[in-house]
Design a protein around this motif. Structure first.
Motif, PDB file in Angstrom:
ATOM      1  N   CYS A   1      -6.085  -8.388  -0.777  1.00 52.87           N
ATOM      2  CA  CYS A   1      -5.719  -6.986  -0.579  1.00 52.87           C
ATOM      3  C   CYS A   1      -4.626  -6.833   0.467  1.00 52.87           C
ATOM      4  CB  CYS A   1      -6.941  -6.178  -0.179  1.00 52.87           C
ATOM      5  SG  CYS A   1      -7.729  -6.757   1.352  1.00 52.87           S
ATOM      6  N   TRP A   2      -4.666  -7.667   1.503  1.00 47.78           N
ATOM      7  CA  TRP A   2      -3.674  -7.607   2.583  1.00 47.78           C
ATOM      8  C   TRP A   2      -2.263  -7.819   2.060  1.00 47.78           C
ATOM      9  CZ3 TRP A   2      -0.851 -12.107   3.570  1.00 47.78           C
ATOM     10  CH2 TRP A   2      -1.323 -13.267   2.919  1.00 47.78           C
ATOM     11  N   ALA A   3      -2.108  -8.760   1.118  1.00 48.86           N
ATOM     12  CA  ALA A   3      -0.792  -9.033   0.533  1.00 48.86           C
ATOM     13  C   ALA A   3      -0.341  -7.874  -0.347  1.00 48.86           C
ATOM     14  CB  ALA A   3      -0.831 -10.333  -0.266  1.00 48.86           C
ATOM     15  N   PHE A   4      -1.277  -7.278  -1.076  1.00 48.69           N
ATOM     16  CA  PHE A   4      -0.939  -6.144  -1.940  1.00 48.69           C
ATOM     17  C   PHE A   4      -0.536  -4.931  -1.115  1.00 48.69           C
ATOM     18  CE2 PHE A   4      -2.799  -8.793  -5.094  1.00 48.69           C
ATOM     19  CZ  PHE A   4      -2.283  -8.371  -6.309  1.00 48.69           C
ATOM     20  N   ALA A   5      -1.257  -4.665  -0.026  1.00 47.27           N
ATOM     21  CA  ALA A   5      -0.913  -3.526   0.831  1.00 47.27           C
ATOM     22  C   ALA A   5       0.448  -3.732   1.477  1.00 47.27           C
ATOM     23  CB  ALA A   5      -1.990  -3.322   1.893  1.00 47.27           C
ATOM     24  N   ALA A   6       0.716  -4.959   1.948  1.00 42.17           N
ATOM     25  CA  ALA A   6       1.999  -5.248   2.589  1.00 42.17           C
ATOM     26  C   ALA A   6       3.156  -5.141   1.603  1.00 42.17           C
ATOM     27  CB  ALA A   6       1.966  -6.640   3.211  1.00 42.17           C
ATOM     28  N   ALA A   7       3.003  -5.764   0.434  1.00 43.19           N
ATOM     29  CA  ALA A   7       4.062  -5.712  -0.571  1.00 43.19           C
ATOM     30  C   ALA A   7       4.322  -4.278  -1.011  1.00 43.19           C
ATOM     31  CB  ALA A   7       3.689  -6.584  -1.770  1.00 43.19           C
ATOM     32  N   ALA A   8       3.252  -3.498  -1.185  1.00 43.48           N
ATOM     33  CA  ALA A   8       3.401  -2.105  -1.612  1.00 43.48           C
ATOM     34  C   ALA A   8       4.140  -1.281  -0.567  1.00 43.48           C
ATOM     35  CB  ALA A   8       2.030  -1.498  -1.889  1.00 43.48           C
ATOM     36  N   ALA A   9       3.849  -1.528   0.719  1.00 44.65           N
ATOM     37  CA  ALA A   9       4.535  -0.799   1.785  1.00 44.65           C
ATOM     38  C   ALA A   9       6.024  -1.135   1.795  1.00 44.65           C
ATOM     39  CB  ALA A   9       3.899  -1.125   3.136  1.00 44.65           C
ATOM     40  N   ILE A  10       6.352  -2.410   1.578  1.00 47.59           N
ATOM     41  CA  ILE A  10       7.760  -2.816   1.551  1.00 47.59           C
ATOM     42  C   ILE A  10       8.457  -2.248   0.315  1.00 47.59           C
ATOM     43  CG2 ILE A  10       9.346  -4.775   1.464  1.00 47.59           C
ATOM     44  CD1 ILE A  10       7.213  -6.410   2.949  1.00 47.59           C
ATOM     45  N   GLU A  11       7.766  -2.266  -0.831  1.00 47.70           N
ATOM     46  CA  GLU A  11       8.327  -1.684  -2.058  1.00 47.70           C
ATOM     47  C   GLU A  11       8.759  -0.239  -1.821  1.00 47.70           C
ATOM     48  OE1 GLU A  11       5.541  -4.239  -5.212  1.00 47.70           O
ATOM     49  OE2 GLU A  11       4.983  -2.197  -4.611  1.00 47.70           O
ATOM     50  N   SER A  12       7.876   0.532  -1.208  1.00 47.95           N
ATOM     51  CA  SER A  12       8.158   1.955  -1.002  1.00 47.95           C
ATOM     52  C   SER A  12       9.236   2.171   0.047  1.00 47.95           C
ATOM     53  CB  SER A  12       6.869   2.683  -0.607  1.00 47.95           C
ATOM     54  OG  SER A  12       5.956   2.720  -1.683  1.00 47.95           O
ATOM     55  N   ALA A  13       9.182   1.401   1.143  1.00 50.54           N
ATOM     56  CA  ALA A  13      10.209   1.548   2.176  1.00 50.54           C
ATOM     57  C   ALA A  13      11.592   1.227   1.604  1.00 50.54           C
ATOM     58  CB  ALA A  13       9.894   0.631   3.356  1.00 50.54           C
ATOM     59  N   HIS A  14      11.655   0.186   0.784  1.00 52.29           N
ATOM     60  CA  HIS A  14      12.920  -0.193   0.152  1.00 52.29           C
ATOM     61  C   HIS A  14      13.394   0.900  -0.807  1.00 52.29           C
ATOM     62  CE1 HIS A  14      15.958  -2.794  -1.671  1.00 52.29           C
ATOM     63  NE2 HIS A  14      15.461  -2.487  -2.858  1.00 52.29           N
TER      64      HIS A  14
END
Length: 306
Positions: free
Chosen positions: A114-127
């Motif tokens: 879950c930690w990787a999914f939350a991190a990747a999702a946050a970067i996806e949105s910020a980008h």
């Protein structure tokens, strides 16, 4: 079994799962009946986890970890909290999904990632907010390569952000697809870091600070998810979590906030597929008098900076 493609290896296993299913169904019925006459507005329902006992669900999907002490690769020092703002001019409600900057709900499977999914999702949105380009990023690269994480046995979004900073970016999901198990790190061989971040920031643990941060971009948070196995809809109150809880065992992405019938809530994107919750999302009560927010949701929030 038909709806979720369940095939059990033998009759004994099938009977055991059916007994667990019946117990979960009784629990759902009893709890929903109690809530119909109470202030608790959320609902439970049958889903793909309904043949798992609470103990098994916790063992497979949740990982209890202590709040991390984060060191920023770019400075070599511990990352400070973002400055808390008492008044930030945030709108009364926000839903980043409506702005087209949130990738669809994904499914981590039986890997505790879950930690990787939350991190990747946050970067996806910020980008996407920064460039107007929405791309799906690789959770698998984080699982394989982040040495501070423990692959399918847990980790922290802030550590994942730190790895992305040090690595010079993160790959697209298409270039480094999800395998639901830890493997050999191919970051150097891949040579295709699609999205870069310059740093990341932790959020002061309060409802106000988290709302001000969420008004700017989706935020990765951790919480105690022990009792959301069968969540089906409505605003989750977290009444089963201790009032002063600081236990954390799951990470999600806050994509917005709002209010309904005078009750404020967070909108959180989970990584258990669209068949769980409200098409993969959960509403969590906010603006409570709980020291750490509902189920500790305020205690370990962070976000990447493009």
């Amino acid at each position: 079994m038909k709806e979720h493609g369940r095939i059990y290896p033998n009759f004994e296993e099938s009977e055991t799962r059916y007994q667990i299913f019946q117990r979960n169904l009784r629990y759902i019925t009893e709890m929903n009946a109690k809530r119909s006459n109470s202030t608790f507005s959320y609902r439970l329902g049958l889903n793909k986890f309904a043949d798992m006992s609470p103990e098994e669900f916790k063992r497979v999907y949740l990982r209890e970890l202590k709040i991390p002490t984060t060191t920023n690769t770019t400075t070599g020092s511990r990352t400070d909290y973002a400055e808390q703002k008492d008044s930030c001019g945030a709108p009364a409600s926000m839903d980043w999904r409506q702005n087209g900057v949130v990738v669809g709900v994904k499914n981590q499977g039986s890997c505790g990632s879950c930690w990787a999914f939350a991190a990747a999702a946050a970067i996806e949105s910020a980008h996407a907010i920064s460039t107007r380009e929405l791309v799906s990023l690789s959770e698998q690269e984080l699982i394989d390569c982040d040495s501070k994480g423990q692959g399918c046995s847990g980790g922290w979004p802030s550590y994942a952000f730190d790895w992305v900073v040090g690595n010079g970016g993160i790959s697209k999901e298409d270039d480094y697809p999800y395998a639901a198990q830890k493997g050999y790190c191919r970051a150097n061989m891949n040579g295709n870091s699609a999205v870069k971040i310059s740093s990341y920031q932790r959020v002061t643990p309060s409802d106000d600070a988290l709302m001000c941060a969420t008004a700017q971009q989706p935020i990765a948070v951790a919480l105690d998810a022990t009792n959301i196995q069968l969540y089906n809809g409505g605003i989750y109150e977290g009444e089963d979590c201790p009032r002063d809880s600081n236990r954390l065992n799951h990470a999600v992405l806050i994509v917005g906030y709002g209010s309904e019938d005078g009750k404020d809530y967070w909108i959180a994107k989970n990584s258990w597929g669209e068949g769980w919750g409200m098409k993969g999302y959960i509403l969590i009560h906010r603006n409570t008098d709980l020291p750490n927010g509902v189920c500790s949701i305020n205690t370990a929030a962070s976000y990447p900076i493009i």
